[in-house]
Write a protein that holds these residues in place. Structure first.
Motif, PDB file in Angstrom:
ATOM      1  N   LEU A  63       0.806  -1.222   0.000  1.00  5.69           N
ATOM      2  CA  LEU A  63       0.000   0.000   0.000  1.00  5.69           C
ATOM      3  C   LEU A  63       0.839   1.273   0.000  1.00  5.69           C
ATOM      4  CD1 LEU A  63      -2.792  -0.974   2.564  1.00  5.69           C
ATOM      5  CD2 LEU A  63      -2.810  -1.204   0.081  1.00  5.69           C
ATOM      6  N   VAL A  64       2.144   1.104   0.040  1.00  4.27           N
ATOM      7  CA  VAL A  64       3.024   2.272   0.184  1.00  4.27           C
ATOM      8  C   VAL A  64       2.892   3.243  -0.981  1.00  4.27           C
ATOM      9  CG1 VAL A  64       5.466   2.937   0.052  1.00  4.27           C
ATOM     10  CG2 VAL A  64       4.702   1.330   1.807  1.00  4.27           C
ATOM     11  N   ARG A 101      10.278   3.612  -3.053  1.00  2.00           N
ATOM     12  CA  ARG A 101       9.463   4.260  -2.021  1.00  2.00           C
ATOM     13  C   ARG A 101       9.291   3.324  -0.820  1.00  2.00           C
ATOM     14  NH1 ARG A 101       8.102   9.479  -1.584  1.00  2.00           N
ATOM     15  NH2 ARG A 101       7.002   9.607  -3.578  1.00  2.00           N
ATOM     16  N   GLN A 102       9.030   2.046  -1.088  1.00  2.00           N
ATOM     17  CA  GLN A 102       8.926   1.074  -0.003  1.00  2.00           C
ATOM     18  C   GLN A 102      10.195   1.055   0.837  1.00  2.00           C
ATOM     19  OE1 GLN A 102       7.761  -2.958  -1.088  1.00  2.00           O
ATOM     20  NE2 GLN A 102       6.915  -2.191  -3.000  1.00  2.00           N
ATOM     21  N   THR A 103      11.336   1.099   0.153  1.00  3.34           N
ATOM     22  CA  THR A 103      12.625   1.043   0.859  1.00  3.34           C
ATOM     23  C   THR A 103      12.793   2.256   1.756  1.00  3.34           C
ATOM     24  OG1 THR A 103      13.606  -0.222  -0.961  1.00  3.34           O
ATOM     25  CG2 THR A 103      15.121   0.887   0.544  1.00  3.34           C
ATOM     26  N   ASP A 104      12.421   3.429   1.256  1.00  2.00           N
ATOM     27  CA  ASP A 104      12.508   4.642   2.075  1.00  2.00           C
ATOM     28  C   ASP A 104      11.630   4.524   3.319  1.00  2.00           C
ATOM     29  OD1 ASP A 104      14.233   5.761   0.231  1.00  2.00           O
ATOM     30  OD2 ASP A 104      12.687   6.977  -0.759  1.00  2.00           O
ATOM     31  N   VAL A 105      10.402   4.034   3.135  1.00  2.00           N
ATOM     32  CA  VAL A 105       9.468   3.907   4.257  1.00  2.00           C
ATOM     33  C   VAL A 105       9.967   2.870   5.257  1.00  2.00           C
ATOM     34  CG1 VAL A 105       7.151   3.100   4.886  1.00  2.00           C
ATOM     35  CG2 VAL A 105       7.439   4.753   3.025  1.00  2.00           C
ATOM     36  N   ASP A 134      19.498  -6.830   4.705  1.00  2.00           N
ATOM     37  CA  ASP A 134      20.508  -5.771   4.568  1.00  2.00           C
ATOM     38  C   ASP A 134      20.095  -4.529   5.353  1.00  2.00           C
ATOM     39  OD1 ASP A 134      22.061  -7.341   2.896  1.00  2.00           O
ATOM     40  OD2 ASP A 134      21.413  -6.344   1.039  1.00  2.00           O
ATOM     41  N   LEU A 135      18.834  -4.127   5.209  1.00  2.00           N
ATOM     42  CA  LEU A 135      18.352  -2.924   5.889  1.00  2.00           C
ATOM     43  C   LEU A 135      18.340  -3.110   7.403  1.00  2.00           C
ATOM     44  CD1 LEU A 135      15.485  -1.944   3.444  1.00  2.00           C
ATOM     45  CD2 LEU A 135      17.531  -0.594   3.931  1.00  2.00           C
TER      46      LEU A 135
END
Length: 245
Positions: A63-64, A101-105, A134-135
């Motif tokens: 849903l991001v 965008r998902q990665t930023d969120v 990794d994150l």
């Protein structure tokens, strides 16, 4: 037999309130995950008067693309619960275009959890297990949060890496419906396994799974691990205690 459903979307059932009451009456520890922070308040209100139901604060990666601005609301609510979910990454074909965008969120969520400390996250990682791990390594110092990989579909090598990072895995019946999934579950140390339904997105016959149906998942896990069902139930409870203390 005490049961654990560590990932269920209770608020997506038409009888949401009755289902919370049923989980409480049956003594099933149920993590009510949410897909957006706007859904958290009602989940938290219903769970707050129970012994066995807990509400998790989520922002679902699928849903991001449309709801990423709700990260500000998510941030304002983080202090109201220990549990975070459903969060993570989805690199499947339908959602790959929003992966940046998902990665930023998700990075924001991990940093906030590391700052707050003591959070338990239920994490989505479809086609993105390595990136999720990794994150976690990049953003969360050891001991600042705990992680449960929900409906894990990565490789055995990725599962081994996740285990080395201290992650747990919540297993549902769909994961155990094919040889690859059974092999993966067999490779995961029993002390890192929890059970889930991911209802209403998994079936129990012609109906969506409910938290009480997690007993069937437990039976399948016990077979995959060659452990008697009662003993397996006890081990899952011990794993839950280790995760949440």
């Amino acid at each position: 037999m005490r049961l654990v459903d560590f990932h269920c979307h209770l608020d997506l059932y038409p009888d949401f309130e009755a289902l919370v009451a049923e989980s409480e009456r049956l003594g099933i520890f149920t993590l009510a995950v949410t897909t957006t922070p706007k859904a958290f308040a009602r989940n938290n209100m219903l769970a707050s008067s129970t012994k066995y139901v807990r509400a998790a604060l989520g922002l679902h990666p699928q849903l991001v693309a449309e709801r990423w601005r709700e990260i500000d609301l998510w941030e304002r609510l983080i202090g109201e619960t220990r549990y975070i979910g459903e969060v993570g990454l989805d690199a499947g074909p339908r959602y790959y275009s929003s992966l940046d965008r998902q990665t930023d969120v998700f990075r924001h969520i991990l940093r906030s959890c590391a700052r707050e400390g003591g959070k338990v996250l239920s994490i989505h990682s479809v086609r993105a297990a390595t990136k999720v791990l990794d994150l976690i390594e990049e953003e969360v110092p050891e001991g600042r949060a705990k992680f449960v990989l929900h409906w894990f579909t990565g490789s055995t090598a990725e599962a081994r890496r996740a285990t080395d990072l201290g992650c747990y895995f919540s297993i549902n019946s769909q994961m155990l419906s094919h040889d690859r999934g059974r092999s993966l579950v067999a490779s995961i140390p029993i002390e890192r396994i929890l059970t889930e339904t991911d209802g209403p997105f998994t079936p129990n016959g012609a109906s969506p799974s409910r938290p009480r149906d997690v007993k069937q998942t437990l039976s399948l896990v016990s077979k995959a691990k060659s452990i008697p069902e009662n003993h397996c139930a006890d081990l899952v409870i011990e794993n839950l205690k280790a995760l949440t203390t």
